[in-house]
Motif scaffolding. Sequence first.
Motif, PDB file in Angstrom:
ATOM      1  N   THR A 135      16.468  34.843  65.482  1.00  0.00           N
ATOM      2  CA  THR A 135      15.117  34.637  64.952  1.00  0.00           C
ATOM      3  C   THR A 135      14.452  33.405  65.549  1.00  0.00           C
ATOM      4  O   THR A 135      13.499  32.874  64.998  1.00  0.00           O
ATOM      5  N   THR A 136      14.950  32.924  66.678  1.00  0.00           N
ATOM      6  CA  THR A 136      14.345  31.769  67.320  1.00  0.00           C
ATOM      7  C   THR A 136      12.877  32.031  67.625  1.00  0.00           C
ATOM      8  O   THR A 136      12.522  33.034  68.239  1.00  0.00           O
ATOM      9  N   GLY A 137      12.030  31.130  67.204  1.00  0.00           N
ATOM     10  CA  GLY A 137      10.607  31.267  67.478  1.00  0.00           C
ATOM     11  C   GLY A 137       9.855  32.115  66.474  1.00  0.00           C
ATOM     12  O   GLY A 137       8.633  32.238  66.556  1.00  0.00           O
ATOM     13  N   PHE A 138      10.534  32.722  65.503  1.00  0.00           N
ATOM     14  CA  PHE A 138       9.855  33.566  64.535  1.00  0.00           C
ATOM     15  C   PHE A 138       9.163  32.746  63.447  1.00  0.00           C
ATOM     16  O   PHE A 138       8.328  33.266  62.736  1.00  0.00           O
ATOM     17  N   ASN A 139       9.576  31.494  63.282  1.00  0.00           N
ATOM     18  CA  ASN A 139       9.185  30.757  62.088  1.00  0.00           C
ATOM     19  C   ASN A 139       7.745  30.264  62.159  1.00  0.00           C
ATOM     20  O   ASN A 139       7.477  29.084  62.272  1.00  0.00           O
ATOM     21  N   ARG A 140       6.833  31.219  62.079  1.00  0.00           N
ATOM     22  CA  ARG A 140       5.421  30.873  62.098  1.00  0.00           C
ATOM     23  C   ARG A 140       4.611  32.015  61.493  1.00  0.00           C
ATOM     24  O   ARG A 140       5.110  33.114  61.299  1.00  0.00           O
ATOM     25  N   HIS A 141       3.359  31.731  61.215  1.00  0.00           N
ATOM     26  CA  HIS A 141       2.419  32.696  60.653  1.00  0.00           C
ATOM     27  C   HIS A 141       1.747  33.370  61.845  1.00  0.00           C
ATOM     28  O   HIS A 141       0.836  32.811  62.452  1.00  0.00           O
ATOM     29  N   ARG A 142       2.201  34.568  62.206  1.00  0.00           N
ATOM     30  CA  ARG A 142       1.734  35.210  63.434  1.00  0.00           C
ATOM     31  C   ARG A 142       0.620  36.213  63.112  1.00  0.00           C
ATOM     32  O   ARG A 142       0.870  37.262  62.513  1.00  0.00           O
ATOM     33  N   PHE A 143      -0.607  35.901  63.497  1.00  0.00           N
ATOM     34  CA  PHE A 143      -1.724  36.791  63.237  1.00  0.00           C
ATOM     35  C   PHE A 143      -1.676  37.987  64.184  1.00  0.00           C
ATOM     36  O   PHE A 143      -1.290  37.857  65.345  1.00  0.00           O
ATOM     37  N   VAL A 144      -2.093  39.146  63.688  1.00  0.00           N
ATOM     38  CA  VAL A 144      -2.034  40.369  64.501  1.00  0.00           C
ATOM     39  C   VAL A 144      -3.446  40.954  64.634  1.00  0.00           C
ATOM     40  O   VAL A 144      -4.139  40.671  65.596  1.00  0.00           O
ATOM     41  N   PHE A 145      -3.892  41.727  63.664  1.00  0.00           N
ATOM     42  CA  PHE A 145      -5.234  42.300  63.735  1.00  0.00           C
ATOM     43  C   PHE A 145      -6.262  41.340  63.160  1.00  0.00           C
ATOM     44  O   PHE A 145      -6.105  40.854  62.036  1.00  0.00           O
ATOM     45  N   SER A 146      -7.337  41.112  63.897  1.00  0.00           N
ATOM     46  CA  SER A 146      -8.510  40.462  63.328  1.00  0.00           C
ATOM     47  C   SER A 146      -9.401  41.546  62.732  1.00  0.00           C
ATOM     48  O   SER A 146      -9.181  42.748  62.961  1.00  0.00           O
ATOM     49  N   GLU A 147     -10.413  41.152  61.983  1.00  0.00           N
ATOM     50  CA  GLU A 147     -11.355  42.145  61.458  1.00  0.00           C
ATOM     51  C   GLU A 147     -12.031  42.903  62.602  1.00  0.00           C
ATOM     52  O   GLU A 147     -12.273  44.109  62.511  1.00  0.00           O
ATOM     53  N   GLU A 148     -12.324  42.195  63.684  1.00  0.00           N
ATOM     54  CA  GLU A 148     -12.949  42.850  64.837  1.00  0.00           C
ATOM     55  C   GLU A 148     -12.016  43.896  65.438  1.00  0.00           C
ATOM     56  O   GLU A 148     -12.432  45.013  65.763  1.00  0.00           O
ATOM     57  N   ASP A 149     -10.722  43.537  65.570  1.00  0.00           N
ATOM     58  CA  ASP A 149      -9.747  44.506  66.076  1.00  0.00           C
ATOM     59  C   ASP A 149      -9.659  45.725  65.162  1.00  0.00           C
ATOM     60  O   ASP A 149      -9.562  46.868  65.616  1.00  0.00           O
ATOM     61  N   GLN A 208      -8.749  52.204  56.683  1.00  0.00           N
ATOM     62  CA  GLN A 208      -7.297  52.307  56.809  1.00  0.00           C
ATOM     63  C   GLN A 208      -6.676  50.916  56.673  1.00  0.00           C
ATOM     64  O   GLN A 208      -7.156  49.967  57.280  1.00  0.00           O
ATOM     65  N   PRO A 209      -5.605  50.756  55.881  1.00  0.00           N
ATOM     66  CA  PRO A 209      -4.940  49.449  55.806  1.00  0.00           C
ATOM     67  C   PRO A 209      -4.460  49.016  57.187  1.00  0.00           C
ATOM     68  O   PRO A 209      -4.053  49.849  58.007  1.00  0.00           O
ATOM     69  N   TYR A 210      -4.534  47.721  57.454  1.00  0.00           N
ATOM     70  CA  TYR A 210      -4.094  47.234  58.763  1.00  0.00           C
ATOM     71  C   TYR A 210      -3.293  45.945  58.611  1.00  0.00           C
ATOM     72  O   TYR A 210      -3.353  45.266  57.580  1.00  0.00           O
ATOM     73  N   LEU A 211      -2.550  45.618  59.653  1.00  0.00           N
ATOM     74  CA  LEU A 211      -1.645  44.467  59.649  1.00  0.00           C
ATOM     75  C   LEU A 211      -2.405  43.193  59.996  1.00  0.00           C
ATOM     76  O   LEU A 211      -2.861  43.027  61.132  1.00  0.00           O
ATOM     77  N   ALA A 212      -2.541  42.295  59.043  1.00  0.00           N
ATOM     78  CA  ALA A 212      -3.232  41.029  59.292  1.00  0.00           C
ATOM     79  C   ALA A 212      -2.303  39.999  59.935  1.00  0.00           C
ATOM     80  O   ALA A 212      -2.700  39.261  60.838  1.00  0.00           O
ATOM     81  N   TYR A 213      -1.055  39.933  59.466  1.00  0.00           N
ATOM     82  CA  TYR A 213      -0.118  38.951  60.014  1.00  0.00           C
ATOM     83  C   TYR A 213       1.304  39.322  59.635  1.00  0.00           C
ATOM     84  O   TYR A 213       1.558  40.151  58.756  1.00  0.00           O
ATOM     85  N   VAL A 214       2.238  38.681  60.331  1.00  0.00           N
ATOM     86  CA  VAL A 214       3.655  38.767  59.993  1.00  0.00           C
ATOM     87  C   VAL A 214       4.182  37.338  59.986  1.00  0.00           C
ATOM     88  O   VAL A 214       3.792  36.511  60.806  1.00  0.00           O
ATOM     89  N   CYS A 215       5.041  37.033  59.030  1.00  0.00           N
ATOM     90  CA  CYS A 215       5.483  35.643  58.855  1.00  0.00           C
ATOM     91  C   CYS A 215       6.961  35.601  58.502  1.00  0.00           C
ATOM     92  O   CYS A 215       7.382  36.156  57.489  1.00  0.00           O
ATOM     93  N   TYR A 216       7.741  34.945  59.352  1.00  0.00           N
ATOM     94  CA  TYR A 216       9.148  34.672  59.066  1.00  0.00           C
ATOM     95  C   TYR A 216       9.256  33.231  58.582  1.00  0.00           C
ATOM     96  O   TYR A 216       8.703  32.319  59.195  1.00  0.00           O
ATOM     97  N   SER A 217       9.949  33.000  57.483  1.00  0.00           N
ATOM     98  CA  SER A 217      10.051  31.654  56.908  1.00  0.00           C
ATOM     99  C   SER A 217      11.505  31.277  56.673  1.00  0.00           C
ATOM    100  O   SER A 217      12.263  32.046  56.071  1.00  0.00           O
ATOM    101  N   ASP A 218      11.876  30.125  57.146  1.00  0.00           N
ATOM    102  CA  ASP A 218      13.227  29.590  56.983  1.00  0.00           C
ATOM    103  C   ASP A 218      13.096  28.226  56.319  1.00  0.00           C
ATOM    104  O   ASP A 218      12.611  27.279  56.916  1.00  0.00           O
ATOM    105  N   TRP A 219      13.513  28.144  55.075  1.00  0.00           N
ATOM    106  CA  TRP A 219      13.324  26.914  54.309  1.00  0.00           C
ATOM    107  C   TRP A 219      14.243  25.786  54.752  1.00  0.00           C
ATOM    108  O   TRP A 219      14.100  24.658  54.316  1.00  0.00           O
TER     109      TRP A 219
END
Length: 289
Positions: free
Chosen positions: A3-17, A25-36
């Motif tokens: 999971t190296t490099g996953f630990n961030r708030h990764r934006f995917v679709f913008s409203e424009e996209d 249709q529901p769409y993916l705004a972001y994916v976020c891996y969190s390691d406390w």
Amino acid sequence: MDTTGFNRHRFVFSEEDARALPWNQPYLAYVCYSDWTDGFHRMMHMHKDTGEILLILKGHSRYAVGLHRYQVSRGDVILCSPGMLHDERPETDELYQTLCIGVKKLPDAEQPPYQLLSPSCCPVFHQPEQFGDLVQLFHMIDRHAAERRPHYLPLCQQLTLAALELVRRMIAAREAPALQTDASACAQIERYIETHYAEKLSLEQLGSRFFISPYHLAHIFKQHTGYSLKQYVLRRRVGEAQTRLLDTKDPVSHIAADVGFEDANYFSRLFTKYVGLSPVEYRNSRTET
């Protein structure tokens, strides 16, 4: 899985996209891996127009959704619909990792934001088969969103729709009683704080408003929420600041004032104490354009 490099708030679709997708249709705004374990602390917050599907990968936590609190652990799936306040407090002596996606719909004045689950249903699920499938889908989403190869957006969208179908089946397969509405004094105070957390609040003020002695209020509030009133309000303010740092480019001083801090320097010191990073460090390390 590495999971190296996953630990961030990764934006995917913008409203424009998202406007290239079928309407509503529901769409993916972001994916976020969190390691406390790396100092990451996500405080009490909500998303007005985004639903979240959260997977507990490792560890145990006390997780709050709305006015209800749950003990969650590895293998649990938590569904947070838009507008639902949520907060997590992991066990401090063990590794705690989560992976989540944020799902939205294009704004429509005639329709509410995309709802993952009815507010009357328990948001915590433990179904190992669906959990394993969701973990694989989420890791695929994160990898393709990170690589950004040609046509990665349609691929991420199809994986997200597959995840939503698994969630739908997970909900349909469970017969669970509806959650009881919490009409206690503490629940009423929590609702009041959600509207007024940026204002000056005290035990005396709230006690007077809700006809409870400050001493008794301090006792029952800590028993009910797990936090003192001061801790609760600070967590809510810091959580809202985290959301603003991730979702906007607003100056730190403006965010500090909006969430209830008159002194931006004091806000930065407090934010660093709670989160483990300064506001600027948090924004730079947790977001990806």
